[in-house]
Design a protein around this motif. Structure first.
Motif, PDB file in Angstrom:
ATOM      1  N   PHE A 178     -13.149 -39.630   7.379  1.00  0.00           N
ATOM      2  CA  PHE A 178     -11.842 -40.291   7.307  1.00  0.00           C
ATOM      3  C   PHE A 178     -11.569 -41.132   8.550  1.00  0.00           C
ATOM      4  CE2 PHE A 178     -10.359 -36.535   4.525  1.00  0.00           C
ATOM      5  CZ  PHE A 178     -10.838 -37.172   3.383  1.00  0.00           C
ATOM      6  N   ALA A 179     -12.041 -40.651   9.694  1.00  0.00           N
ATOM      7  CA  ALA A 179     -11.750 -41.337  10.959  1.00  0.00           C
ATOM      8  C   ALA A 179     -12.711 -42.485  11.245  1.00  0.00           C
ATOM      9  CB  ALA A 179     -11.800 -40.328  12.110  1.00  0.00           C
ATOM     10  N   ASN A 180     -13.817 -42.553  10.491  1.00  0.00           N
ATOM     11  CA  ASN A 180     -14.836 -43.570  10.762  1.00  0.00           C
ATOM     12  C   ASN A 180     -15.202 -44.282   9.464  1.00  0.00           C
ATOM     13  OD1 ASN A 180     -15.881 -42.944  13.753  1.00  0.00           O
ATOM     14  ND2 ASN A 180     -15.478 -41.006  12.711  1.00  0.00           N
ATOM     15  N   PRO A 181     -14.525 -45.380   9.157  1.00  0.00           N
ATOM     16  CA  PRO A 181     -14.730 -46.073   7.883  1.00  0.00           C
ATOM     17  C   PRO A 181     -16.177 -46.495   7.631  1.00  0.00           C
ATOM     18  CG  PRO A 181     -12.759 -46.888   8.979  1.00  0.00           C
ATOM     19  CD  PRO A 181     -13.445 -45.992   9.960  1.00  0.00           C
ATOM     20  N   ALA A 182     -16.940 -46.777   8.685  1.00  0.00           N
ATOM     21  CA  ALA A 182     -18.320 -47.232   8.493  1.00  0.00           C
ATOM     22  C   ALA A 182     -19.268 -46.084   8.160  1.00  0.00           C
ATOM     23  CB  ALA A 182     -18.799 -47.953   9.747  1.00  0.00           C
ATOM     24  N   PHE A 183     -18.805 -44.857   8.335  1.00  0.00           N
ATOM     25  CA  PHE A 183     -19.705 -43.714   8.140  1.00  0.00           C
ATOM     26  C   PHE A 183     -20.305 -43.667   6.737  1.00  0.00           C
ATOM     27  CE2 PHE A 183     -19.897 -39.485   6.165  1.00  0.00           C
ATOM     28  CZ  PHE A 183     -21.023 -38.998   6.802  1.00  0.00           C
ATOM     29  N   MET A 184     -19.477 -43.876   5.710  1.00  0.00           N
ATOM     30  CA  MET A 184     -19.961 -43.711   4.333  1.00  0.00           C
ATOM     31  C   MET A 184     -21.090 -44.674   3.997  1.00  0.00           C
ATOM     32  SD  MET A 184     -18.814 -41.138   2.708  1.00  0.00           S
ATOM     33  CE  MET A 184     -19.479 -41.618   1.117  1.00  0.00           C
ATOM     34  N   ASP A 185     -21.018 -45.890   4.521  1.00  0.00           N
ATOM     35  CA  ASP A 185     -22.105 -46.831   4.254  1.00  0.00           C
ATOM     36  C   ASP A 185     -23.416 -46.317   4.844  1.00  0.00           C
ATOM     37  OD1 ASP A 185     -20.570 -48.622   2.819  1.00  0.00           O
ATOM     38  OD2 ASP A 185     -20.032 -49.813   4.565  1.00  0.00           O
ATOM     39  N   GLY A 186     -23.342 -45.698   6.033  1.00  0.00           N
ATOM     40  CA  GLY A 186     -24.536 -45.126   6.650  1.00  0.00           C
ATOM     41  C   GLY A 186     -25.070 -43.949   5.862  1.00  0.00           C
ATOM     42  N   TYR A 187     -24.174 -43.124   5.352  1.00  0.00           N
ATOM     43  CA  TYR A 187     -24.583 -41.970   4.553  1.00  0.00           C
ATOM     44  C   TYR A 187     -25.227 -42.416   3.243  1.00  0.00           C
ATOM     45  CZ  TYR A 187     -24.217 -37.909   1.494  1.00  0.00           C
ATOM     46  OH  TYR A 187     -24.495 -36.897   0.605  1.00  0.00           O
ATOM     47  N   LEU A 188     -24.636 -43.404   2.576  1.00  0.00           N
ATOM     48  CA  LEU A 188     -25.200 -43.908   1.328  1.00  0.00           C
ATOM     49  C   LEU A 188     -26.565 -44.553   1.561  1.00  0.00           C
ATOM     50  CD1 LEU A 188     -21.998 -45.465  -0.295  1.00  0.00           C
ATOM     51  CD2 LEU A 188     -23.097 -43.293  -0.883  1.00  0.00           C
ATOM     52  N   ALA A 210     -18.475 -42.047  -4.730  1.00  0.00           N
ATOM     53  CA  ALA A 210     -18.922 -43.433  -4.691  1.00  0.00           C
ATOM     54  C   ALA A 210     -19.838 -43.678  -5.890  1.00  0.00           C
ATOM     55  CB  ALA A 210     -19.674 -43.700  -3.388  1.00  0.00           C
ATOM     56  N   PRO A 211     -19.875 -44.891  -6.423  1.00  0.00           N
ATOM     57  CA  PRO A 211     -20.723 -45.178  -7.588  1.00  0.00           C
ATOM     58  C   PRO A 211     -22.180 -44.779  -7.394  1.00  0.00           C
ATOM     59  CG  PRO A 211     -19.252 -47.007  -7.197  1.00  0.00           C
ATOM     60  CD  PRO A 211     -19.072 -46.070  -6.035  1.00  0.00           C
ATOM     61  N   GLY A 212     -22.714 -44.980  -6.182  1.00  0.00           N
ATOM     62  CA  GLY A 212     -24.109 -44.636  -5.930  1.00  0.00           C
ATOM     63  C   GLY A 212     -24.353 -43.141  -5.981  1.00  0.00           C
ATOM     64  N   MET A 213     -23.378 -42.357  -5.513  1.00  0.00           N
ATOM     65  CA  MET A 213     -23.511 -40.902  -5.566  1.00  0.00           C
ATOM     66  C   MET A 213     -23.494 -40.424  -7.012  1.00  0.00           C
ATOM     67  SD  MET A 213     -20.959 -40.112  -2.361  1.00  0.00           S
ATOM     68  CE  MET A 213     -21.152 -38.337  -2.306  1.00  0.00           C
ATOM     69  N   ALA A 214     -22.552 -40.964  -7.788  1.00  0.00           N
ATOM     70  CA  ALA A 214     -22.488 -40.611  -9.205  1.00  0.00           C
ATOM     71  C   ALA A 214     -23.766 -41.019  -9.921  1.00  0.00           C
ATOM     72  CB  ALA A 214     -21.272 -41.278  -9.850  1.00  0.00           C
ATOM     73  N   ALA A 215     -24.332 -42.161  -9.527  1.00  0.00           N
ATOM     74  CA  ALA A 215     -25.542 -42.657 -10.189  1.00  0.00           C
ATOM     75  C   ALA A 215     -26.735 -41.732  -9.946  1.00  0.00           C
ATOM     76  CB  ALA A 215     -25.860 -44.065  -9.700  1.00  0.00           C
ATOM     77  N   ILE A 216     -26.861 -41.196  -8.727  1.00  0.00           N
ATOM     78  CA  ILE A 216     -27.941 -40.242  -8.457  1.00  0.00           C
ATOM     79  C   ILE A 216     -27.813 -39.032  -9.376  1.00  0.00           C
ATOM     80  CG2 ILE A 216     -28.869 -38.586  -6.794  1.00  0.00           C
ATOM     81  CD1 ILE A 216     -28.281 -40.547  -4.583  1.00  0.00           C
ATOM     82  N   SER A 275     -25.992 -49.431  -2.852  1.00  0.00           N
ATOM     83  CA  SER A 275     -25.885 -50.561  -1.930  1.00  0.00           C
ATOM     84  C   SER A 275     -24.502 -51.199  -1.931  1.00  0.00           C
ATOM     85  CB  SER A 275     -26.946 -51.622  -2.285  1.00  0.00           C
ATOM     86  OG  SER A 275     -28.248 -51.069  -2.231  1.00  0.00           O
ATOM     87  N   ILE A 276     -23.607 -50.744  -2.798  1.00  0.00           N
ATOM     88  CA  ILE A 276     -22.240 -51.274  -2.814  1.00  0.00           C
ATOM     89  C   ILE A 276     -21.509 -50.793  -1.565  1.00  0.00           C
ATOM     90  CG2 ILE A 276     -20.030 -51.269  -4.013  1.00  0.00           C
ATOM     91  CD1 ILE A 276     -21.566 -50.718  -6.606  1.00  0.00           C
ATOM     92  N   PRO A 277     -20.990 -51.686  -0.733  1.00  0.00           N
ATOM     93  CA  PRO A 277     -20.277 -51.251   0.481  1.00  0.00           C
ATOM     94  C   PRO A 277     -19.093 -50.356   0.126  1.00  0.00           C
ATOM     95  CG  PRO A 277     -20.769 -53.587   0.598  1.00  0.00           C
ATOM     96  CD  PRO A 277     -21.079 -53.153  -0.815  1.00  0.00           C
ATOM     97  N   TYR A 278     -19.042 -49.193   0.714  1.00  0.00           N
ATOM     98  CA  TYR A 278     -18.019 -48.209   0.363  1.00  0.00           C
ATOM     99  C   TYR A 278     -16.624 -48.674   0.735  1.00  0.00           C
ATOM    100  CZ  TYR A 278     -15.723 -43.685  -0.149  1.00  0.00           C
ATOM    101  OH  TYR A 278     -14.885 -42.671  -0.546  1.00  0.00           O
ATOM    102  N   HIS A 279     -16.489 -49.387   1.849  1.00  0.00           N
ATOM    103  CA  HIS A 279     -15.156 -49.774   2.324  1.00  0.00           C
ATOM    104  C   HIS A 279     -14.449 -50.707   1.332  1.00  0.00           C
ATOM    105  CE1 HIS A 279     -17.446 -53.308   3.717  1.00  0.00           C
ATOM    106  NE2 HIS A 279     -16.303 -53.957   3.653  1.00  0.00           N
ATOM    107  N   ARG A 280     -15.208 -51.372   0.495  1.00  0.00           N
ATOM    108  CA  ARG A 280     -14.595 -52.249  -0.515  1.00  0.00           C
ATOM    109  C   ARG A 280     -14.008 -51.438  -1.651  1.00  0.00           C
ATOM    110  NH1 ARG A 280     -19.147 -57.045  -1.217  1.00  0.00           N
ATOM    111  NH2 ARG A 280     -19.272 -57.641   0.986  1.00  0.00           N
ATOM    112  N   LEU A 281     -14.506 -50.238  -1.823  1.00  0.00           N
ATOM    113  CA  LEU A 281     -14.059 -49.387  -2.929  1.00  0.00           C
ATOM    114  C   LEU A 281     -12.934 -48.447  -2.514  1.00  0.00           C
ATOM    115  CD1 LEU A 281     -17.617 -48.400  -4.125  1.00  0.00           C
ATOM    116  CD2 LEU A 281     -16.108 -49.986  -5.304  1.00  0.00           C
TER     117      LEU A 281
END
Length: 243
Positions: free
Chosen positions: A84-94, A150-156, A233-239
């Motif tokens: 929650f405190a680091n918006p860029a984190f989710m993109d790194g995790y994905l 996130a869509p990518g997590m659901a897709a896996i 590959s969809i940037p999480y911050h956009r979602l």
């Protein structure tokens, strides 16, 4: 390189990478192995070591990667406060999930205990899974947090299980026991606690020769998971504002 390797460093020790012949064993032992930016970076460091050795070998070898957690926990998922405190984190995790899903050699998750949420996602990003039979659950508990996927997590998850199992996992937050996980093909094998790692190593050795296909092994994964990779590959911050 000299093994074992303390990662990210001897002073800050989240995990240890061992090598046994053609097998790489990554032992994660940072409390309950929750994902934050530092933990993701450490995992990427470990993958880079394995990838570097594989790619630099004079001739292709039978090799595979096994990951295992600590005590009764494989991974309890994301560090939500950090996320929650680091918006860029989710993109790194994905990106980590994407890298592991299409990794250049066979991968086996040795589920020594609970694999919850983000830890469950990591397990399913592996090619194969061996689960402890006497305790521990595989679970996506986002519906109870509550938190979106996130869509990518659901897709896996959608790729790795049948529709009715996907429904129970996502909409019910069902905690799958080892017996249930084996019956529904979420895992490939189950074993007693002290036999999980040996069973995972044996499974890894069985499929390690496929790494001799070289770049083709990764190319086959890239093709197999084309749609999943696109969604990861969809940037999480956009979602996030719409989720």
């Amino acid at each position: 390189m000299s093994f074992p390797v303390a990662i990210p460093s001897k002073e800050k020790h989240f995990m240890t990478l061992h090598k046994e012949g053609g097998l790489y064993i990554l032992h994660m032992h940072n409390a309950d192995n929750r994902f934050n930016s530092e933990f993701v970076a450490a995992l990427n460091q470990a993958l880079s070591i394995v990838e570097g050795e594989y790619n630099s070998a004079e001739e292709l070898q039978a090799t595979a990667l096994v990951t295992i957690g600590n005590d009764k926990i494989y991974s309890n998922g994301l560090d939500l406060m950090h996320a929650f405190a680091n918006p860029a984190f989710m993109d790194g995790y994905l990106a980590l999930l994407r890298r592991l899903l299409t990794f250049c050699i066979p991968t086996v998750a040795a589920l020594n205990g609970h694999a919850f949420a983000g830890g469950c996602m990591m397990a399913f990003a592996h090619d194969y899974r061996v689960m402890r039979s006497d305790r521990g659950y595989i679970c996506m508990n986002e519906v109870d947090l509550p938190a979106p996927l996130a869509p990518g997590m659901a897709a896996i998850l959608r790729e790795k299980m049948t529709p009715h199992v996907y429904r129970d996992m996502i909409l019910q937050g069902h905690r799958f026991t080892a017996k249930e996980a084996l019956e529904t093909h979420l895992v490939d094998e189950i074993a007693e606690a002290d036999k999980v790692l040996p069973a995972a190593k044996a499974l890894a050795l069985k499929w390690a020769p496929k790494a001799k296909a070289g770049i083709v092994y990764k190319q086959l994964k890239d093709e197999m998971f084309t749609n999943v990779v696109a969604k990861l590959s969809i940037p999480y911050h956009r979602l996030a504002p719409r989720m």
